[in-house]
Scaffold this motif. Structure first.
Motif, PDB file in Angstrom:
ATOM      1  N   CYS A  13       0.839  -1.211   0.000  1.00  0.00           N
ATOM      2  CA  CYS A  13       0.000   0.000   0.000  1.00  0.00           C
ATOM      3  C   CYS A  13       0.869   1.255   0.000  1.00  0.00           C
ATOM      4  CB  CYS A  13      -0.950  -0.006   1.191  1.00  0.00           C
ATOM      5  SG  CYS A  13      -0.152  -0.135   2.795  1.00  0.00           S
ATOM      6  N   LEU A  14       1.968   1.267   0.791  1.00  0.00           N
ATOM      7  CA  LEU A  14       2.878   2.414   0.798  1.00  0.00           C
ATOM      8  C   LEU A  14       3.606   2.530  -0.531  1.00  0.00           C
ATOM      9  CD1 LEU A  14       4.445   2.193   4.386  1.00  0.00           C
ATOM     10  CD2 LEU A  14       2.697   3.786   3.569  1.00  0.00           C
ATOM     11  N   LEU A  45       1.116   4.138  -2.873  1.00  0.00           N
ATOM     12  CA  LEU A  45       0.819   5.526  -2.530  1.00  0.00           C
ATOM     13  C   LEU A  45       1.922   6.483  -2.971  1.00  0.00           C
ATOM     14  CD1 LEU A  45      -0.757   5.106   1.021  1.00  0.00           C
ATOM     15  CD2 LEU A  45      -1.909   5.977  -1.014  1.00  0.00           C
ATOM     16  N   GLU A  94      -3.848  12.833   3.734  1.00  0.00           N
ATOM     17  CA  GLU A  94      -3.681  11.821   4.786  1.00  0.00           C
ATOM     18  C   GLU A  94      -2.208  11.690   5.218  1.00  0.00           C
ATOM     19  OE1 GLU A  94      -6.239  10.621   6.115  1.00  0.00           O
ATOM     20  OE2 GLU A  94      -7.853  10.456   4.650  1.00  0.00           O
ATOM     21  N   ARG A  95      -1.534  12.841   5.377  1.00  0.00           N
ATOM     22  CA  ARG A  95      -0.101  12.795   5.682  1.00  0.00           C
ATOM     23  C   ARG A  95       0.185  12.211   7.059  1.00  0.00           C
ATOM     24  NH1 ARG A  95       1.475  18.716   5.398  1.00  0.00           N
ATOM     25  NH2 ARG A  95      -0.666  18.874   6.165  1.00  0.00           N
ATOM     26  N   LYS A 155      -1.588  10.035   8.914  1.00  0.00           N
ATOM     27  CA  LYS A 155      -1.793   8.583   8.903  1.00  0.00           C
ATOM     28  C   LYS A 155      -0.667   7.872   8.158  1.00  0.00           C
ATOM     29  CE  LYS A 155      -6.852   8.243   9.121  1.00  0.00           C
ATOM     30  NZ  LYS A 155      -8.038   7.738   8.384  1.00  0.00           N
ATOM     31  N   THR A 156      -0.274   8.454   7.019  1.00  0.00           N
ATOM     32  CA  THR A 156       0.743   7.812   6.198  1.00  0.00           C
ATOM     33  C   THR A 156       2.101   7.833   6.883  1.00  0.00           C
ATOM     34  OG1 THR A 156      -0.477   8.530   4.225  1.00  0.00           O
ATOM     35  CG2 THR A 156       1.780   7.742   3.894  1.00  0.00           C
ATOM     36  N   CYS A 186       4.657   4.858   7.902  1.00  0.00           N
ATOM     37  CA  CYS A 186       6.081   4.903   7.560  1.00  0.00           C
ATOM     38  C   CYS A 186       6.940   4.695   8.808  1.00  0.00           C
ATOM     39  CB  CYS A 186       6.428   6.250   6.915  1.00  0.00           C
ATOM     40  SG  CYS A 186       5.691   6.502   5.293  1.00  0.00           S
ATOM     41  N   CYS A 206       6.327  14.014   1.292  1.00  0.00           N
ATOM     42  CA  CYS A 206       5.112  14.831   1.442  1.00  0.00           C
ATOM     43  C   CYS A 206       5.308  16.121   0.669  1.00  0.00           C
ATOM     44  CB  CYS A 206       4.838  15.148   2.909  1.00  0.00           C
ATOM     45  SG  CYS A 206       4.442  13.703   3.919  1.00  0.00           S
ATOM     46  N   PHE A 208      -4.913   3.169   3.118  1.00  0.00           N
ATOM     47  CA  PHE A 208      -4.154   1.934   2.904  1.00  0.00           C
ATOM     48  C   PHE A 208      -5.051   0.772   2.471  1.00  0.00           C
ATOM     49  CE2 PHE A 208      -2.775   4.384   6.642  1.00  0.00           C
ATOM     50  CZ  PHE A 208      -1.729   5.068   6.037  1.00  0.00           C
TER      51      PHE A 208
END
Length: 507
Positions: free
Chosen positions: A217-218, A221, A230-231, A233-234, A238, A262, A292
């Motif tokens: 998912c990462l 993205l 959604e920084r 959460k992401t 990470c 970002c 995700f």
């Protein structure tokens, strides 16, 4: 070639059955009741023409008896779907998908193959496409890698586009998200067909250089570059990854990701709060949260060095349910893309279902709480596809066959007086019999009936009823006995051809 013939060839699949959706009354909540049914008859040009004309809509079953298919589909059931945005993604990734609007306003993304290919392979490619498009978890057709054809299984159908083609709600978009006419769609399909080698050469996302050993998912993205949504959460996800891979300097790595991945980095105090939270305990990936979830690929993630690993869900993916309307009923369920056959007891009892998976798939899935199992089964049954069966596969059909044998057999009575001996007596258009005589006949045929009430109801369903019959006793007096009657069965008469005889003497 007619439009119907071309559309039929476009959706070539199962040769012995097709699907249809029967819409019932509209309930108080405004939702129309509907039931999906499999009709055990081939999809014909006439049926497709009726579909095009706005008569009875039909659906095609992609998978055939050899577990191969020539088309597949992603069913994105999102009511407020932005079709222009979805079409832009398809074009950017150069995916060979035909983008059609579904009846509900979602999308059916069709993949048409040049040849018949393994259903399992086609499903794998469609699954990867769904993840790349951000619609992981959407329904994939064919719904299974294999079907149990020898037991009457025929797979699931998907509704065809261009119902009522003059004013369709299910139509295909071109690259500019403009509606195509039916002929334009059929021409476009011919150009869009691909082979397996061509699919292998497609890149389903941009250049992947981040998190290639972590959660897919990462990887998806960040495939198109830095993110803006959604920084928080992401960056938390990470941080979980960096703690697993860079245990000594994960905090510095997280700050570096914040600066480079970002479009507008998170403020320092937010990164500090994330670091504090991640330091308190060993967090796992938040796979079930968006964004995700839409890019989740649990199969790949489980084998990645810094993926979900030991935290991978071991519960199988349970898909659609098909109900064969025989008596007793037979159920077919999709489990991890394979089909298992179940009885009512096995579907109702989770432990018996687990045993069926062990016997038919060589896996032992974990059990869940009883309430969760009941909820899941109820949802599956509400959306199940029903398969029609021949009359002889039902209790009533079998009873009718036995009753016909009883009423037309050599034990038939020659006079009404023989009714008391358990023999059936045909009097014109009706056949009469004592219930005890029929029960004894069924017993010898090893045909079991729940009780007398059930037997009587099946007789009445055949337009039968009870009646009093006058008979003569051996001493010459008359009396009446209670018996049952049904319309007499027509006997099968075999007409032998009359052969002309040569009367000439051969010498």
């Amino acid at each position: 070639m007619s439009q119907a013939k071309r559309l039929l060839a476009t959706f070539a699949g199962a040769s012995n059955a097709h699907g249809t959706t029967i819409v019932g009354r509209v309930g108080r909540n405004g939702k129309a009741e509907s039931q999906s049914r499999i009709i055990r008859e081939p999809l014909t040009e006439e049926l497709v023409q009726s579909h095009i004309d706005g008569g009875q809509g039909v659906g095609a079953i992609p998978i055939n008896d050899e577990n191969k298919c020539q088309f597949g589909c992603l069913d994105i059931d999102v009511y407020d779907l932005n079709h222009a945005e979805l079409q832009a993604k398809i074009q950017k990734m150069k995916l060979p998908l035909m983008h059609c609007r579904s009846k509900s306003g979602g999308a059916h993304l069709y993949l048409f193959m040049k040849d018949w290919e393994s259903a399992g392979q086609v499903r794998d490619y469609l699954s990867e496409m769904s993840i790349a498009l951000g619609h992981s978890g959407c329904e994939i057709f064919p719904k299974q890698d294999t079907i149990i054809a020898e037991r009457g299984d025929v797979g699931n159908f998907i509704n065809m586009p261009y119902f009522n083609a003059e004013l369709p709600q299910r139509y295909c978009f071109n690259k500019k998200t403009e509606a195509l006419e039916l002929d334009e769609f059929l021409d476009a399909v011919d150009k869009a067909r691909v082979s397996l080698p061509e699919l292998e050469g497609i890149k389903f996302a941009g250049e992947r250089k981040h998190y290639t050993d972590g959660p897919p998912c990462l990887e998806h993205l960040f495939a198109e570059g830095p993110i803006s949504d959604e920084r928080n959460k992401t960056m938390f996800m990470c941080g979980v990854y960096n703690k697993l891979k860079f245990s000594d300097d994960w905090e510095a790595r997280l700050e570096e990701d914040n600066r480079t991945l970002c479009t507008e980095p998170l403020p320092s105090h937010e990164i500090l709060n994330l670091r504090k939270s991640l330091s308190k305990k060993e967090w796992g990936y938040t796979c079930k949260d968006e964004p995700f979830k839409s890019y989740c690929d649990p199969v790949v993630c489980a084998v990645r060095k810094f993926g979900i690993g030991k935290d991978a869900p071991d519960a199988p993916a349970v898909g659609g349910l098909t109900i064969m309307l025989s008596e007793p009923r037979v159920y077919f369920m999709d489990v991890n893309g394979s089909r298992i056959q179940l009885s009512t007891e096995q579907l109702q009892n989770q432990v018996l279902w687990q045993r069926a998976c062990m016997e038919q798939m060589n896996i032992m899935p974990p059990t869940v709480k009883p309430q969760k199992w009941q909820t899941m089964v109820n949802l599956l049954m509400q959306s199940a596809t029903h398969v029609e069966v021949p009359e002889e596969a039902t209790i009533k059909g079998q009873f009718k066959d036995h009753l016909k044998s009883y009423c037309t057999s050599q034990i038939r009575a020659m006079a009404p007086e023989e009714l008391e001996m358990g023999k059936p007596w045909t009097d014109g258009d009706t056949t009469k019999f004592k219930l005890e005589g029929l029960i004894d006949f069924l017993h010898h045929r090893r045909f079991k009936v729940e009780n007398r009430g059930h037997l009587i109801q099946m007789i009445r369903d055949l337009e039968g009823d009870s009646v009093h019959q006058s008979i003569r006793r051996s001493d010459g007096t008359r009396t009446t006995i209670r018996c049952w009657f049904i319309p007499s069965f027509e006997e099968n008469k075999i007409e032998l051809p009359i052969k002309e005889m040569n009367d000439d003497i051969p010498f």
